[in-house]
Design an enzyme around this catalytic site. Structure first.
Site, PDB file in Angstrom:
ATOM      1  N   GLU A 167       0.630  -1.296   0.018  1.00 52.20           N
ATOM      2  CA  GLU A 167       0.212  -0.082   0.045  1.00 52.20           C
ATOM      3  C   GLU A 167       0.873   1.232  -0.107  1.00 52.20           C
ATOM      4  O   GLU A 167       0.735   2.034   0.773  1.00 52.20           O
ATOM      5  CB  GLU A 167      -1.095  -0.210   1.318  1.00 52.20           C
ATOM      6  CG  GLU A 167      -1.932  -1.199   1.352  1.00 52.20           C
ATOM      7  CD  GLU A 167      -3.067  -1.075   2.373  1.00 52.20           C
ATOM      8  OE1 GLU A 167      -2.739  -0.186   3.188  1.00 52.20           O
ATOM      9  OE2 GLU A 167      -4.115  -2.029   2.365  1.00 52.20           O
ATOM     10  N   GLU A 365      -5.015  -8.945   0.989  1.00 53.72           N
ATOM     11  CA  GLU A 365      -5.551  -8.637   2.325  1.00 53.72           C
ATOM     12  C   GLU A 365      -7.083  -8.528   2.081  1.00 53.72           C
ATOM     13  O   GLU A 365      -7.551  -7.903   1.060  1.00 53.72           O
ATOM     14  CB  GLU A 365      -5.093  -7.286   3.150  1.00 53.72           C
ATOM     15  CG  GLU A 365      -3.660  -7.425   3.489  1.00 53.72           C
ATOM     16  CD  GLU A 365      -3.152  -6.001   4.037  1.00 53.72           C
ATOM     17  OE1 GLU A 365      -4.105  -5.379   4.680  1.00 53.72           O
ATOM     18  OE2 GLU A 365      -2.015  -5.862   4.143  1.00 53.72           O
TER      19      GLU A 365
HETATM   20  C1  BGP Z   1      -3.998  -2.236   5.604  1.00 56.25           C
HETATM   21  C2  BGP Z   1      -2.672  -2.601   6.114  1.00 56.25           C
HETATM   22  C3  BGP Z   1      -2.348  -3.505   7.386  1.00 56.25           C
HETATM   23  C4  BGP Z   1      -3.504  -3.530   8.308  1.00 56.25           C
HETATM   24  C5  BGP Z   1      -4.940  -3.388   7.804  1.00 56.25           C
HETATM   25  C6  BGP Z   1      -6.101  -3.079   8.774  1.00 56.25           C
HETATM   26  O1  BGP Z   1      -4.247  -1.225   5.092  1.00 56.25           O
HETATM   27  O2  BGP Z   1      -1.686  -3.007   4.978  1.00 56.25           O
HETATM   28  O3  BGP Z   1      -1.010  -3.125   7.683  1.00 56.25           O
HETATM   29  O4  BGP Z   1      -3.214  -2.693   9.408  1.00 56.25           O
HETATM   30  O5  BGP Z   1      -4.949  -2.361   6.813  1.00 56.25           O
HETATM   31  O6  BGP Z   1      -6.108  -1.743   8.988  1.00 56.25           O
HETATM   32  P1  BGP Z   1      -6.000  -1.132  10.382  1.00 56.25           P
HETATM   33  O7  BGP Z   1      -4.961  -1.831  11.164  1.00 56.25           O
HETATM   34  O8  BGP Z   1      -5.870   0.309  10.097  1.00 56.25           O
HETATM   35  O9  BGP Z   1      -7.436  -1.509  11.050  1.00 56.25           O
END
Ligand code: BGP
Length: 460
Positions: A167, A365
């Site tokens: 990202e 993800e």
């Molecule tokens: C994505 C990232 C992760 C992870 C996930 C969940 O954008 O790649 O690192 O953190 O989101 O989001 P958050 O942790 O902000 O709830």
């Protein structure tokens, strides 16, 4: 009942990152990264004032954790290499303890039949590189290329799937536009310089990888969302299109097609935010496109034409050209504040098929962060039926996309064990295993057991 069978050798697994899992932030010869540093300066910006120093202690527990991956049927897992652990000064000496640690992870995964997917950068810049100017600096891009090369040389005999970044746009938007992440800059010109340098850095990593003639693949992981206009009114359609240029095509097109979209360059010129792009940069981007794409999908983006003019004194940002649209009746994950739209994963896959040459991709993800999951404890296990529903409904749409010719190779869930989530720390839990913060004990959730059957049956 319908049977959703996935293609042979489909990747079933999960994803995480070094800073969010390893802990040992000040051990094993690791130097500070920007997260360690920011937390030491402004701990109140992190939920419950929990920083990354312990995380889910993967550094100490990786051998047992990899067994837990296997226990829920993973055939692949993605994590990242912490640059500040491997090369504490950013450039120069390699830390032997880090080499031992990453060799340990990789070897243990392979021993357990789990394909290691290794990402090189997940928001965690060594502080030494930040003091050189961070991603605004071309020296940092070159240091990163050297770091990438070092990783390929050390681990590339066994790691077959590499990723330059996770990202990358988050570094731009959160770090240089919206004050979510360190260095908390709000400046669109600087943001666009970071965007361009990150694109060059992906191409440089690809270039270094190809030069070594290893027998694996290299890609980039992008957070992509379908960009839906509120209506077919041309003003709404244009708003969504501009947003998509900034959010998606800005990284997708250079990585996959080796060039920036002409319309994006026009916008950057029009608003006087075009960063310096040398002919050499553009040639590097042109000649070093990726082999595959990781797609992080959490939510759809919806846009409408601007309701009000921004205040003339407010610093320019792309958001001055569109408004976010909250569609009435949308399904929400209230804990994270993100819309849930199952069909988005299908629309996105079709978008990649039709606009990006059907490049091989995988869902790198997808996941659902939920607060206070202890309330779902029953006989010692968290019964997270909502997560099973979340995954299965996305998988049904992904299956349909594959039936329609989309080149999707796998599905990785965010995440394996509840992990540290940047500024949200441990507010929302995402894991197939829950983590007791006091004892560091891991316990499988109902979704983990369900996922095992999906992986074993290659479908459901
Ligand atoms: C994505 C990232 C992760 C992870 C996930 C969940 O954008 O790649 O690192 O953190 O989101 O989001 P958050 O942790 O902000 O709830």
């Amino acid at each position: 009942m319908k049977n959703y069978q996935f293609p042979e050798n489909f990747w079933w697994g999960s994803a995480s990152s070094a800073t969010q899992t390893e802990g040992a932030a000040h051990q094993g010869g690791k130097a500070e990264n920007t997260w360690d540093y920011w937390f030491s300066k402004e701990p109140y910006r992190f939920y419950d004032e929990i920083g990354p120093e312990i995380a889910s202690s993967f550094y100490d527990n990786y051998a047992d954790d990899i067994k837990l991956m296997k226990a829920i049927g993973h055939n692949s897992y993605r994590t990242s290499i912490a640059w500040a652990r491997l090369i504490p000064d950013g450039v120069g000496a390699v830390n032997p303890e880090a080499v031992e640690f990453y060799n340990g992870i990789i070897n243990e995964m392979i021993k357990n039949g789990i394909e290691p997917f290794i990402n090189l950068f997940h928001f965690d810049l060594p502080l030494a590189e930040f003091t050189k100017g961070g991603w605004e600096s071309r020296e940092v891009v070159e240091d990163y290329a050297l770091f990438a090369k070092t990783c390929f040389e050390l681990f590339g005999d066994r790691v077959k799937y590499w990723f330059s970044h996770n990202e990358p746009i988050i570094n731009v938007v959160c770090g240089y536009l919206d004050d979510y992440h360190f260095p908390n800059v709000v400046d669109c010109n600087r943001a666009m310089t970071v965007m361009h340098n990150l694109n060059v850095s992906t191409a440089r990593a690809v270039e270094e990888y190809r030069a070594l003639r290893l027998d694996g693949q290299i890609g980039v992981i992008l957070n992509l969302s379908p960009h839906y206009p509120r209506s077919q009114n041309p003003a709404d359609v244009r708003a969504a299109k501009i947003a998509e240029l900034f959010h998606s095509h800005s990284f997708l097109k250079p990585a996959v097609k080796g060039e920036y979209p002409a319309e994006l360059l026009e916008l950057l010129r029009e608003y006087n935010i075009l960063p310096e792009m040398t002919a050499n940069d553009l040639a590097i981007i042109r000649d070093n496109t990726v082999d595959l794409l990781g797609v992080n999908y959490y939510m759809p983006y919806r846009f409408k034409a601007k309701e009000y003019l921004p205040h003339p004194d407010s610093p320019f940002k792309p958001g001055h050209l569109y408004d976010h649209y909250e569609m009435p009746g949308r399904l929400m994950n209230p804990y994270r504040g993100w819309e849930i739209h199952y069909q988005g994963i299908y629309d996105l896959s079709i978008f990649i098929r039709d606009h990006y040459g059907n490049i091989p991709f995988f869902i790198s993800e997808n996941g659902m962060g939920v607060e206070n999951e202890a309330r779902f404890l029953k006989d010692g296990m968290i019964e997270d039926d909502y997560r099973i529903e979340f995954v299965s409904r996305h998988l049904k749409y992904l299956h349909q996309a594959i039936q329609e010719g989309c080149n999707c190779k796998g599905y990785h869930m965010w995440t394996f064990i509840d992990c540290w989530s940047w500024c949200n720390a441990y507010k929302n839990r995402y894991g197939f295993y829950s983590l007791d913060l006091k004892t560091q004990q891991r316990s499988v959730k109902k979704s983990g057991l369900w996922y095992k059957t999906v992986a074993e049956n290659n479908g459901f």
